[in-house]
Write a protein that holds these residues in place. Structure first.
Motif, mmCIF file in Angstrom:
data_model
loop_
_atom_site.group_PDB
_atom_site.id
_atom_site.type_symbol
_atom_site.label_atom_id
_atom_site.label_comp_id
_atom_site.label_asym_id
_atom_site.label_seq_id
_atom_site.Cartn_x
_atom_site.Cartn_y
_atom_site.Cartn_z
ATOM 1 N N ASN A 14 32.164 30.668 40.211
ATOM 2 C CA ASN A 14 32.726 32.011 40.081
ATOM 3 C C ASN A 14 32.851 32.651 41.460
ATOM 4 N N GLU A 15 33.978 33.318 41.691
ATOM 5 C CA GLU A 15 34.255 33.892 43.008
ATOM 6 C C GLU A 15 33.200 34.897 43.442
ATOM 7 N N VAL A 16 32.704 35.671 42.491
ATOM 8 C CA VAL A 16 31.701 36.682 42.829
ATOM 9 C C VAL A 16 30.397 36.012 43.264
ATOM 10 N N VAL A 17 29.971 35.003 42.511
ATOM 11 C CA VAL A 17 28.746 34.285 42.854
ATOM 12 C C VAL A 17 28.924 33.577 44.193
ATOM 13 N N ARG A 18 30.099 32.981 44.360
ATOM 14 C CA ARG A 18 30.394 32.295 45.627
ATOM 15 C C ARG A 18 30.345 33.266 46.798
ATOM 16 N N SER A 19 30.885 34.453 46.604
ATOM 17 C CA SER A 19 30.858 35.470 47.661
ATOM 18 C C SER A 19 29.426 35.894 47.968
ATOM 19 N N MET A 20 28.607 36.038 46.889
ATOM 20 C CA MET A 20 27.218 36.447 47.117
ATOM 21 C C MET A 20 26.475 35.399 47.946
ATOM 22 N N VAL A 21 26.660 34.123 47.589
ATOM 23 C CA VAL A 21 25.955 33.056 48.293
ATOM 24 C C VAL A 21 26.444 32.936 49.726
ATOM 25 N N VAL A 22 27.770 32.918 49.909
ATOM 26 C CA VAL A 22 28.340 32.664 51.236
ATOM 27 C C VAL A 22 28.317 33.916 52.098
ATOM 28 N N ASP A 23 28.942 35.001 51.609
ATOM 29 C CA ASP A 23 29.062 36.220 52.423
ATOM 30 C C ASP A 23 27.776 37.032 52.461
ATOM 31 N N GLY A 24 26.986 36.929 51.410
ATOM 32 C CA GLY A 24 25.758 37.700 51.377
ATOM 33 C C GLY A 24 24.572 36.960 51.949
ATOM 34 N N VAL A 54 21.533 42.921 49.129
ATOM 35 C CA VAL A 54 21.774 44.328 48.794
ATOM 36 C C VAL A 54 23.062 44.825 49.435
ATOM 37 N N ILE A 55 23.262 44.536 50.715
ATOM 38 C CA ILE A 55 24.474 44.981 51.408
ATOM 39 C C ILE A 55 25.713 44.341 50.782
ATOM 40 N N TRP A 56 25.613 43.037 50.499
ATOM 41 C CA TRP A 56 26.751 42.369 49.860
ATOM 42 C C TRP A 56 27.075 43.045 48.527
ATOM 43 N N PHE A 57 26.049 43.324 47.746
ATOM 44 C CA PHE A 57 26.255 43.935 46.435
ATOM 45 C C PHE A 57 26.940 45.290 46.585
ATOM 46 N N LEU A 58 26.476 46.088 47.534
ATOM 47 C CA LEU A 58 27.024 47.432 47.711
ATOM 48 C C LEU A 58 28.467 47.412 48.185
ATOM 49 N N GLN A 59 28.827 46.421 49.012
ATOM 50 C CA GLN A 59 30.200 46.405 49.526
ATOM 51 C C GLN A 59 31.155 45.629 48.607
ATOM 52 N N THR A 60 30.618 44.961 47.582
ATOM 53 C CA THR A 60 31.460 44.178 46.674
ATOM 54 C C THR A 60 31.808 44.948 45.406
ATOM 55 N N PHE A 61 30.931 45.824 44.938
ATOM 56 C CA PHE A 61 31.129 46.512 43.664
ATOM 57 C C PHE A 61 31.282 48.016 43.866
ATOM 58 N N ASP A 62 31.988 48.614 42.913
ATOM 59 C CA ASP A 62 32.015 50.074 42.875
ATOM 60 C C ASP A 62 30.887 50.563 41.977
ATOM 61 N N ILE A 63 30.850 51.862 41.729
ATOM 62 C CA ILE A 63 29.714 52.400 40.978
ATOM 63 C C ILE A 63 29.758 51.988 39.505
ATOM 64 N N ARG A 64 30.921 51.447 39.034
ATOM 65 C CA ARG A 64 31.017 50.939 37.654
ATOM 66 C C ARG A 64 30.808 49.425 37.611
ATOM 67 N N PHE A 65 30.391 48.877 38.757
ATOM 68 C CA PHE A 65 30.113 47.447 38.882
ATOM 69 C C PHE A 65 31.354 46.578 38.696
ATOM 70 N N ASN A 66 32.497 47.146 39.092
ATOM 71 C CA ASN A 66 33.719 46.360 39.162
ATOM 72 C C ASN A 66 33.880 45.840 40.574
ATOM 73 N N VAL A 67 34.382 44.612 40.713
ATOM 74 C CA VAL A 67 34.641 44.055 42.038
ATOM 75 C C VAL A 67 35.806 44.814 42.666
ATOM 76 N N VAL A 68 35.618 45.277 43.909
ATOM 77 C CA VAL A 68 36.641 46.083 44.575
ATOM 78 C C VAL A 68 37.529 45.204 45.438
#
Length: 787
Positions: free
Chosen positions: A455-465, A648-662
């Motif tokens: 999943n792109e989100v998980v991949r982003s968390m592992v790689v970018d985060g 934490v930083i990855w999470f904050l810059q990836t999601f909005d306050i409704r937990f949608n990927v921005v």
């Protein structure tokens, strides 16, 4: 005449020692500055203070205000005649079982049963080298319970059942420093099966002072007489058999540096531990009416021992040790014994009677008792060596490294070489290689996850985060290792003590001691190893102050920010602007030091009393093991913090306050957080959410300030940067970047060294100072019409 008035090259005899602080006076006496001791004035530091004196065969530094408390008599020229001493015995050292074993247990601990040992000794006596010889790589580092003092434990080679704990290097068991309290409480509370006391044979008179106090603890014990090779090489001898019989403790001659005598030492240590063989004597006072005090101290100690015998037994404190500590007025022992008011009054009466009969105070009486016994032992079995090659070499080197006009230039050259090797040659090259490996690993992980259909989100968390955040910190590991390797060489060689000697007067104006200088200097490279290196500071006051101030020294991670903005907004004065920032960091740090010294750290300055060891070639193995310990500490402590923060930083810059990927980071929670912070930065001239977001990301690593601005602006050209800054506000932004917390790793290191409350205090202090100073600059620029 006072000691601070003694001319260089003159000898004199100490008549008295006065001090309002009883603990300080006792510390001075414990260091050997007792009435009747001959001292020689060696030299003054380049700035005129502190001074170096020679007594009892070793060099000691102390400040002039401390020296002014010491009264002298009998001033005369230094005696240069060779010392004449009787020949000592030349019989072979006894084998195991042939030495002094006065109180053998009837039943030994069975073979293979666990045994624990405490390794104790003065600073600069080779204790770390011996610990490494005993344990090899079978060791781990932690903290003693409830304190931040380092604790090293290890299994003795070929004896997996035997664990040895390396206690802090101390001179006395009096409660003057935290290390002294930790060491004696470990021996009393942990109750090790035996104590291994390492004694520097070249400075035996100084070292035996701690030995006598360890013997008073009445624990099974063996003495490791280290550096015997240097004693014999310089024409000295020690009758080890006679020394054993006089002390009633097994004595083993060794050379830890050359790995000589270690096997015999281990055999004796295992023997006394298994059979519970305690010292043959714990009493060093004279009961003779012909003694200088007419036996007054003897009657005093033994009288108190009778009074407290039941209390000491209940508290599991040796009676003799407890009695001497009560004479000293030791609050820790008084509390542990649980004495009532009547008993305390009775003890006080006994002590006052002793002082009247002996004509001296209790601190002087105890120190004189121990040193008198030591002098009698040394006169019987020690032929002091002629001036050693090591000492001659040290004197010659010190003419340059502590000379009036050469000390500071020499120091600057040496530290420039250290930083050049760390950040410009060896460390930088290794860092580049590790960065390439990390980048390759991250890229490979990205490709693998993509191929696996993750999943792109998980991949982003592992790689970018996780991988990117942790990888950015791991890339600093080579610099950490190389820097500590070089600093360990300087420490083990004896040079760091000279740096403290040279810089003490300057730093004292700011409430610090000379020992604080090197950690703060290291802060210009990286705050993490700088904060870690404050462990070497003996004073908790100095250590906390230094930790609070070190982050104000501009670390190398801020250079990319300086380079980009200075080049963009001050193209004709880039170097001048960057130098101004470094100077500003030092100035602000010194101002904060003065404020802290008169508020949170208000109090009397900590005395600067330090031994100056001879220069010695560092042990290669010890140096590398110390660097490896620091590397492990960096990985285990900083790694976990960066891991969590990166997620934490990855999470904050990836999601909005409704937990949608921005798709646009301006809609992310990180942007919202930046928007919350932006109003606080508006009075500084940069209230844009993108600037505040970059500063938040800069807490992970200062390089992230530039990368974040690049992502949010699309580029970092002069044109795009001009959307956020004017030249004036750009400089104010640089001032804020200079002074606010360096990174999460640094704050995490503060937490691991001093605790969470101190880490929060450092964070709050730096943010507050950064805002106030930046606001002052912005206000001045506005008044000048530059903003």
């Amino acid at each position: 005449m006072k000691l601070d008035e003694l001319e260089i090259g003159k000898d004199a005899v100490i008549a008295s020692v006065s001090a309002d602080d009883a603990a300080l006076r006792q510390h001075i006496l414990d260091m050997g500055l007792t009435p009747g001791t001959e001292v020689t004035m060696m030299k003054y530091a380049p700035m005129g203070d502190p001074m170096e004196i020679r007594l009892r065969g070793y060099e000691l530094t102390l400040r002039r205000d401390t020296a002014a408390r010491i009264e002298l008599v009998g001033v005369h020229d230094t005696d240069t005649a060779p010392r004449v001493a009787p020949k000592t015995g030349a019989t072979a050292h006894p084998a195991l079982g042939e030495g002094v074993h006065p109180r053998s247990a009837t039943k030994a601990v069975p073979e293979g049963e666990p045994l624990t040992f405490a390794l104790a000794g003065n600073q600069n006596c080779g204790k770390t080298t011996l610990f490494n010889r005993l344990t090899g790589s079978n060791q781990h580092v932690g903290n003693f319970p409830g304190v931040t003092v380092d604790r090293k434990d290890g299994q003795i080679r070929n004896h997996p059942e035997a664990t040895v704990t390396d206690l802090p290097g101390i001179y006395s068991l009096s409660p003057y420093t935290g290390e002294e309290v930790v060491s004696r409480q470990f021996i009393i509370d942990a109750n090790p099966d035996a104590v291994i006391d390492i004694v520097d044979a070249t400075n035996i008179e100084r070292n035996l002072y701690l030995t006598l106090q360890l013997m008073e603890l009445d624990r099974p014990m063996v003495i490791a007489l280290n550096m015997m090779d240097e004693v014999t090489a310089n024409g000295g001898t020690i009758d080890v058999n006679l020394l054993e019989s006089l002390l009633g403790v097994p004595v083993v001659p060794i050379s830890a540096a050359k790995n000589e005598g270690i096997g015999e030492l281990v055999e004796h240590a295992m023997h006394v531990a298994r059979y519970g063989e305690r010292p043959g004597r714990v009493d060093f006072c004279s009961s003779s009416e012909d003694a200088p005090d007419h036996g007054a101290l003897h009657r005093c100690i033994h009288g108190i021992a009778k009074l407290i015998e039941d209390h000491a037994r209940a508290a599991s404190i040796p009676v003799r040790f407890a009695a001497t500590k009560l004479v000293e007025g030791d609050e820790l022992v008084i509390k542990a014994l649980g004495l009532d008011e009547n008993e305390l009054q009775g003890i006080g009466h006994v002590i006052r009677q002793m002082e009247e009969e002996s004509g001296t105070d209790r601190f002087s009486a105890l120190a004189d008792m121990r040193f008198t016994f030591i002098e009698s032992v040394c006169s019987a079995c020690v032929v002091k060596p002629r001036e050693s090659r090591e000492h001659k070499r040290s004197v010659a080197i010190d003419r340059v490294l502590t000379g009036r006009y050469t000390a500071v230039p020499a120091f600057l050259v040496i530290m420039a070489l250290v930083f050049w090797l760390t950040f410009g040659v060896v460390g930088a090259a290794l860092q580049g290689l590790l960065e390439n490996l990390v980048d390759a690993g991250i890229e490979a992980a990205d490709v693998a996850l993509a191929a696996f259909g993750t999943n792109e989100v998980v991949r982003s968390m592992v790689v970018d985060g996780v991988l990117t955040g942790v990888g950015s910190v791991i890339s600093f590991l080579p610099i950490i290792v190389v820097l500590f390797l070089l600093l360990s060489i300087l420490e083990d060689s004896g040079y760091m003590a000279r740096v403290a000697f040279v810089m003490d007067k300057f730093l004292r104006r700011f409430g610090l001691s000379g020992r604080s200088f090197v950690p703060m200097l290291v802060g210009f490279g990286c705050s993490v190893p700088a904060i870690m290196s404050t462990r070497t500071l003996p004073s908790e006051h100095d250590r906390k102050m230094t930790v609070m101030l070190t982050p104000f020294m501009s670390c190398s991670a801020k250079l990319p920010v300086y380079g980009l903005l200075c080049a963009a907004f001050f193209p004709n004065a880039t170097v001048a602007a960057m130098v101004a920032l470094y100077v500003l960091g030092v100035i602000v740090g010194m101002v904060v030091a003065v404020i802290l010294n008169h508020t949170a750290f208000k109090g009397e300055p900590v005395p600067f009393i330090m031994e100056l060891p001879n220069y010695r070639l560092p042990s290669v193995k010890t140096t590398f093991m110390l660097a490896w310990d620091k590397a492990k500490g960096f990985i285990t402590k900083a790694f976990t913090i960066i891991f969590a923060a990166s997620v934490v930083i990855w999470f904050l810059q990836t999601f909005d306050i409704r937990f949608n990927v921005v798709t646009d980071q301006s809609h992310s929670m990180l942007a919202k957080l930046g928007g919350l912070i932006a109003p606080a930065l508006a009075p500084l001239g940069f209230g844009d959410w993108r600037v505040s977001t970059a500063l938040v990301c800069g807490l992970i690593a200062k390089e992230s300030v530039i990368s974040t601005l690049t992502v949010l602006l699309g580029s970092t050209s002069v044109a795009t940067l001009s959307e956020l800054f004017t030249p004036a506000t750009a400089f104010v932004f640089l001032v804020f970047t200079l002074l606010y917390p360096p990174c999460v790793a640094a704050i995490g290191t503060v937490r691991s060294e001093l605790g969470g409350r101190s880490a929060a205090a450092v964070f709050a202090l730096q943010v507050t100072v950064a805002w106030v100073v930046a606001f002052l600059f912005h206000t001045v620029f506005m008044l000048l019409g530059l903003a």
